[in-house]
Design a protein around this motif. Structure first.
Motif, PDB file in Angstrom:
ATOM      1  N   ALA A 391       0.847  -1.190   0.000  1.00  0.00           N
ATOM      2  CA  ALA A 391       0.000   0.000   0.000  1.00  0.00           C
ATOM      3  C   ALA A 391       0.882   1.239   0.000  1.00  0.00           C
ATOM      4  O   ALA A 391       1.958   1.249   0.617  1.00  0.00           O
ATOM      5  N   PHE A 392       0.433   2.277  -0.694  1.00  0.00           N
ATOM      6  CA  PHE A 392       1.210   3.508  -0.819  1.00  0.00           C
ATOM      7  C   PHE A 392       0.313   4.721  -0.622  1.00  0.00           C
ATOM      8  O   PHE A 392      -0.841   4.733  -1.059  1.00  0.00           O
ATOM      9  N   ILE A 393       0.856   5.742   0.037  1.00  0.00           N
ATOM     10  CA  ILE A 393       0.224   7.054   0.127  1.00  0.00           C
ATOM     11  C   ILE A 393       1.175   8.047  -0.518  1.00  0.00           C
ATOM     12  O   ILE A 393       2.355   8.103  -0.163  1.00  0.00           O
ATOM     13  N   ASN A 394       0.681   8.818  -1.483  1.00  0.00           N
ATOM     14  CA  ASN A 394       1.503   9.773  -2.224  1.00  0.00           C
ATOM     15  C   ASN A 394       0.881  11.161  -2.168  1.00  0.00           C
ATOM     16  O   ASN A 394      -0.349  11.302  -2.108  1.00  0.00           O
ATOM     17  N   THR A 395       1.708  12.186  -2.205  1.00  0.00           N
ATOM     18  CA  THR A 395       1.219  13.550  -2.331  1.00  0.00           C
ATOM     19  C   THR A 395       1.806  14.196  -3.579  1.00  0.00           C
ATOM     20  O   THR A 395       2.893  13.823  -4.036  1.00  0.00           O
ATOM     21  N   TYR A 396       1.070  15.156  -4.125  1.00  0.00           N
ATOM     22  CA  TYR A 396       1.472  15.872  -5.326  1.00  0.00           C
ATOM     23  C   TYR A 396       1.160  17.360  -5.147  1.00  0.00           C
ATOM     24  O   TYR A 396       0.223  17.722  -4.428  1.00  0.00           O
ATOM     25  N   THR A 397       1.931  18.197  -5.791  1.00  0.00           N
ATOM     26  CA  THR A 397       1.622  19.617  -5.857  1.00  0.00           C
ATOM     27  C   THR A 397       1.123  19.925  -7.260  1.00  0.00           C
ATOM     28  O   THR A 397       1.535  19.290  -8.228  1.00  0.00           O
ATOM     29  N   LEU A 398       0.204  20.896  -7.366  1.00  0.00           N
ATOM     30  CA  LEU A 398      -0.294  21.244  -8.687  1.00  0.00           C
ATOM     31  C   LEU A 398      -0.638  22.718  -8.771  1.00  0.00           C
ATOM     32  O   LEU A 398      -1.010  23.350  -7.780  1.00  0.00           O
ATOM     33  N   ASP A 399      -0.435  23.258  -9.966  1.00  0.00           N
ATOM     34  CA  ASP A 399      -0.885  24.601 -10.292  1.00  0.00           C
ATOM     35  C   ASP A 399      -1.202  24.628 -11.775  1.00  0.00           C
ATOM     36  O   ASP A 399      -1.301  23.581 -12.413  1.00  0.00           O
ATOM     37  N   LYS A 400      -1.353  25.802 -12.326  1.00  0.00           N
ATOM     38  CA  LYS A 400      -1.785  25.916 -13.726  1.00  0.00           C
ATOM     39  C   LYS A 400      -0.751  25.367 -14.706  1.00  0.00           C
ATOM     40  O   LYS A 400      -1.086  25.005 -15.832  1.00  0.00           O
ATOM     41  N   ASP A 401       0.511  25.329 -14.303  1.00  0.00           N
ATOM     42  CA  ASP A 401       1.585  24.994 -15.243  1.00  0.00           C
ATOM     43  C   ASP A 401       2.343  23.721 -14.919  1.00  0.00           C
ATOM     44  O   ASP A 401       3.184  23.290 -15.713  1.00  0.00           O
ATOM     45  N   SER A 402       2.113  23.115 -13.775  1.00  0.00           N
ATOM     46  CA  SER A 402       2.897  21.929 -13.423  1.00  0.00           C
ATOM     47  C   SER A 402       2.163  21.075 -12.411  1.00  0.00           C
ATOM     48  O   SER A 402       1.363  21.568 -11.621  1.00  0.00           O
ATOM     49  N   ILE A 403       2.440  19.773 -12.470  1.00  0.00           N
ATOM     50  CA  ILE A 403       1.945  18.800 -11.500  1.00  0.00           C
ATOM     51  C   ILE A 403       3.136  17.929 -11.141  1.00  0.00           C
ATOM     52  O   ILE A 403       3.705  17.271 -12.008  1.00  0.00           O
ATOM     53  N   ASP A 404       3.518  17.922  -9.871  1.00  0.00           N
ATOM     54  CA  ASP A 404       4.759  17.260  -9.478  1.00  0.00           C
ATOM     55  C   ASP A 404       4.547  16.350  -8.279  1.00  0.00           C
ATOM     56  O   ASP A 404       3.728  16.623  -7.400  1.00  0.00           O
ATOM     57  N   GLU A 405       5.310  15.243  -8.254  1.00  0.00           N
ATOM     58  CA  GLU A 405       5.334  14.393  -7.070  1.00  0.00           C
ATOM     59  C   GLU A 405       5.951  15.164  -5.908  1.00  0.00           C
ATOM     60  O   GLU A 405       6.933  15.884  -6.083  1.00  0.00           O
ATOM     61  N   ALA A 406       5.389  15.001  -4.729  1.00  0.00           N
ATOM     62  CA  ALA A 406       5.894  15.721  -3.565  1.00  0.00           C
ATOM     63  C   ALA A 406       6.508  14.775  -2.540  1.00  0.00           C
ATOM     64  O   ALA A 406       7.661  14.917  -2.154  1.00  0.00           O
ATOM     65  N   ASP A 407       5.744  13.764  -2.081  1.00  0.00           N
ATOM     66  CA  ASP A 407       6.234  12.891  -1.019  1.00  0.00           C
ATOM     67  C   ASP A 407       5.465  11.577  -1.073  1.00  0.00           C
ATOM     68  O   ASP A 407       4.438  11.466  -1.747  1.00  0.00           O
ATOM     69  N   ALA A 408       5.954  10.563  -0.365  1.00  0.00           N
ATOM     70  CA  ALA A 408       5.304   9.254  -0.378  1.00  0.00           C
ATOM     71  C   ALA A 408       5.744   8.434   0.822  1.00  0.00           C
ATOM     72  O   ALA A 408       6.868   8.581   1.309  1.00  0.00           O
ATOM     73  N   VAL A 409       4.854   7.569   1.296  1.00  0.00           N
ATOM     74  CA  VAL A 409       5.177   6.590   2.337  1.00  0.00           C
ATOM     75  C   VAL A 409       4.449   5.293   2.005  1.00  0.00           C
ATOM     76  O   VAL A 409       3.472   5.278   1.260  1.00  0.00           O
ATOM     77  N   ARG A 410       4.952   4.204   2.556  1.00  0.00           N
ATOM     78  CA  ARG A 410       4.230   2.930   2.455  1.00  0.00           C
ATOM     79  C   ARG A 410       3.145   2.937   3.529  1.00  0.00           C
ATOM     80  O   ARG A 410       3.440   3.021   4.721  1.00  0.00           O
TER      81      ARG A 410
END
Length: 694
Positions: A391-410
């Protein structure tokens, strides 16, 4: 195997809509001091020098919107109804989800708990009605099949308001198209009483004028560019239609953290379902919305978005809304003459920009729990999903010009089987995040033993995950960590050894088959890839050994066992030093790479260990020290220019993808495929070849 075709779950993408002006608030009715206003008795106020009491001095009606301080614990439940015909074919495939209060909170919030139970019963009743109709149809033709989902999305959950929308989606039997309907509920958190539209909106005419303007703009775009028909609807007709849709139940609305969103069913204004929103921030004169609802808005919130229509959100609080969506991406899997789709990743869109993120392990994902989150004028996303038994929990940042991986844990969002209330539930109910500082989770402390521990995490700036309690040490699943099904690194770590060699094969499958047979006989069998070892054949063979012994006499002890199994010519030989660690990585999507002049990061690719280790998923690194091996035939590396280094080859292909896609694709996408490389840890030392999926 054949190349897997990528397809996206069909959604209804909506163009960016302009923000319009505001209307006027209706004048308050005159109320005499000895009469009731609404349901609240007005007290008589003292007069001034015998004068009559003025309207400004009257006491306002008591506010219905009360803040309990926090949202109660909310769980999402998932259930199903499946039926098969006489041939075993799945004919009815129904899935549904609904929300409830945690049993502990239900006792102290009986009104809200009862309202959520009523909403649950409505979903079940709708599913049952459609199922009975389909059962009658199947009596006439049992070859038909019906696939329908009722997915519930929490729009707002705080101390003031609990709102959610249920998206019903049916897949067409003959055309494969999607038909969507929406039902929504908005409740006062403290009482569980349903919030009326008139409770939220002070000036309905001004509200619908603004909403109709937004829909009119999109209808004009869609009819011209998508459906290629004349646009015969104007703003006034749309405005009247929305009011009719509300009476008919052909649309739904929710009070959201930033305003009010309308969801219009398929085949109302357009064949597709559509959403549109009026934000609190658009009420420049403060006359469209009732003041208490505007004042209840928070800067920090969590919200879910229906998969098929998305939703509008002001991601950076600049007063302009962007369309945001998140939905699963599917691929086709073929095996033994059959084929099926499986979830292979998550696609996130913000306005016209989008990005896809693949699963770490191919083919093992069931569903995603996705929540958009807003804090300090920034919007991001937190999601949880399973891949096989990880199992994984992930976070992402987003705005009008980009969507990026931020952090993750099992880990996973915390669930409890004690909260199950339906025998048809196919997953343990999970607690829905409602507070970014207190998200209930189960985190994996021992990846090999799959031990999970309840914990609390919070989301900091830029999507950073912070563990709040317990002794769990947060180790992000980042660039320098390989992830496989056992939590180990890439492949088998083997020291030089004496082997009792019983066979060698050009085909790895034959070596694997022999190893399996020997293991079934109780023998300690392995295979290795010969070019990796100093004293083994430089031609590529998969060599099978009984034992990986530390001395020659120890290896000779296996000779009798080998002879019993018919290997009379088995012999002992020392491998010598390990010259390289050879793997193949499989890249299906260029978006899984971050290419820069100094480094290439290849994220979460499937890795096949050529010396018999378990297939895994890893993040690999290419840099200036990565080379093409002398044996490598570079003519098979698409768009290779004589003299290019590996890093230069990657960057040149990136340049072509950005500037000349046709040239990049001239001989097939160069960066996709199967790549034979050697690694040290996660660093790719050398490339030996590239192949297409066979």
């Amino acid at each position: 195997m054949k190349k897997k075709a990528m397809i996206a779950v069909l959604g209804c993408l909506i163009g960016c809509m302009l923000i319009a002006g505001c209307g006027k608030k209706k004048d308050s009715p005159e109320v005499k001091p000895d009469e009731k206003a609404g349901s609240v008795q007005q007290e008589e106020a003292p007069s001034k020098d015998g004068d009559e009491i003025t309207e400004d001095e009257e006491k306002k009606p008591e506010k219905k919107l009360k803040d309990t301080g926090k949202a109660p614990a909310i769980l999402r439940h998932r259930g199903y109804e499946h039926e098969h015909n006489s041939n075993g074919q799945l004919t009815i495939n129904h899935h549904y989800s609904y929300i409830s209060l945690g049993k502990q909170d239900a006792g102290s919030n009986k009104g809200l708990a009862a309202s959520l139970e009523k909403a649950r019963d409505d979903i079940r009743a709708d599913e049952e009605t459609k199922r009975k109709t389909e059962e009658e149809t199947l009596k006439e033709n049992e070859q038909f099949s019906f696939e329908e989902n009722w997915d519930t999305y929490v729009r707002r959950a705080d101390g003031c308001i609990i709102s959610f929308v249920t998206e019903y989606v049916a897949v067409g039997e003959f055309d494969g198209q999607y038909y969507s309907e929406y039902k929504a509920h908005n409740y006062y958190t403290d009482s569980g009483e349903e919030i009326g539209f008139e409770d939220v909106i002070a000036d309905e005419d001004a509200f619908f004028d603004l909403l109709a303007g937004k829909l009119s703009e999109y209808y004009e775009y869609a009819k011209k560019n998508i459906y290629q028909i004349d646009n015969d609807t104007d703003k006034d007709r749309i405005k009247d239609s929305i009011k009719d849709y509300m009476k008919e139940g052909s649309c739904a609305w929710t009070v959201d953290p930033q305003g009010v969103t309308f969801f219009l069913n398929s085949y109302t204004g357009l064949p597709e379902a559509v959403s549109a929103a009026v934000l609190f921030s658009e009420d420049k004169e403060g006359k469209i919305f009732n003041e208490e609802f505007v004042e209840s808005a928070r800067d920090e919130w969590i919200m879910q978005v229906p998969q098929h229509v998305g939703s509008y959100c002001d991601t950076d609080d600049d007063g302009e809304a962007e369309l945001i969506r998140a939905y699963a991406v599917e691929e086709m899997k073929q095996y033994e003459g059959s084929e099926e789709y499986y979830i292979s990743g998550l696609k996130i869109t913000c306005d016209s920009f989008s990005h896809s993120f693949r699963t770490r392990m191919t083919g093992g994902t069931d569903f995603y729990d996705v929540f958009f989150m807003h804090k300090d004028h920034d919007t991001g996303l937190i999601e949880g999903h399973y891949e096989y038994d990880s199992a994984f929990i992930n976070t992402y940042t987003l705005d009008k010009d980009s969507i990026d991986e931020a952090d993750a844990v099992r880990g996973m969002f915390e669930g409890s089987d004690e909260e199950m209330d339906d025998e048809k539930e196919d997953h343990i109910p999970c607690f829905i995040p409602t507070d970014l500082s207190k998200i209930r989770v189960k985190l994996e402390e021992d990846s090999e033993a799959r031990e999970m521990t309840n914990d609390i995490l919070s989301i900091g700036p830029k999507g950073k995950i912070e563990i709040r309690y317990g002794e769990y040490e947060h180790v992000p699943l980042g660039v320098n960590e390989a992830v496989d099904e056992t939590g180990a690194g890439v492949g088998r770590d083997i020291e030089p050894f004496f082997g009792l060699w019983v066979g060698s094969f050009k085909d790895k499958n034959e070596a694997q088959e022999l190893v399996s047979k020997l293991k079934d006989k109780g023998l300690d069998a392995y295979y290795v890839y010969s070019p990796e070892w100093e004293n083994l054949n430089k031609e590529p063979y998969y060599c099978v050994t009984i034992g990986e012994s530390g001395s020659e006499p120890e290896a000779q002890d296996y000779i009798a066992d080998a002879a019993k199994e018919g290997f009379k010519d088995a012999y002992v030989k020392y491998t010598g030093s390990r010259l390289s660690h050879r793997i193949c990585y499989y890249l299906h999507n260029e978006s899984d790479m971050e290419i820069s002049p100094d480094e290439v990061v290849i994220r979460y690719v499937t890795v096949e260990d050529l010396s018999g280790g378990t297939n895994s998923v890893a993040t690999l690194i290419v840099d200036k020290d990565t080379v093409f091996d002398k044996s490598c035939d570079t003519q098979y590396f698409g768009n290779y220019r004589k003299g290019d280094s590996v890093l230069e080859w990657f960057n040149y292909n990136k340049e072509l993808m950005d500037t000349d896609v046709d040239k990049y694709l001239e001989k097939g996408p160069a960066l996709k495929g199967v790549f034979d490389v050697s690694v040290t840890g996660n660093h790719i030392d050398a490339f030996y070849g590239t192949y297409w999926w066979d």
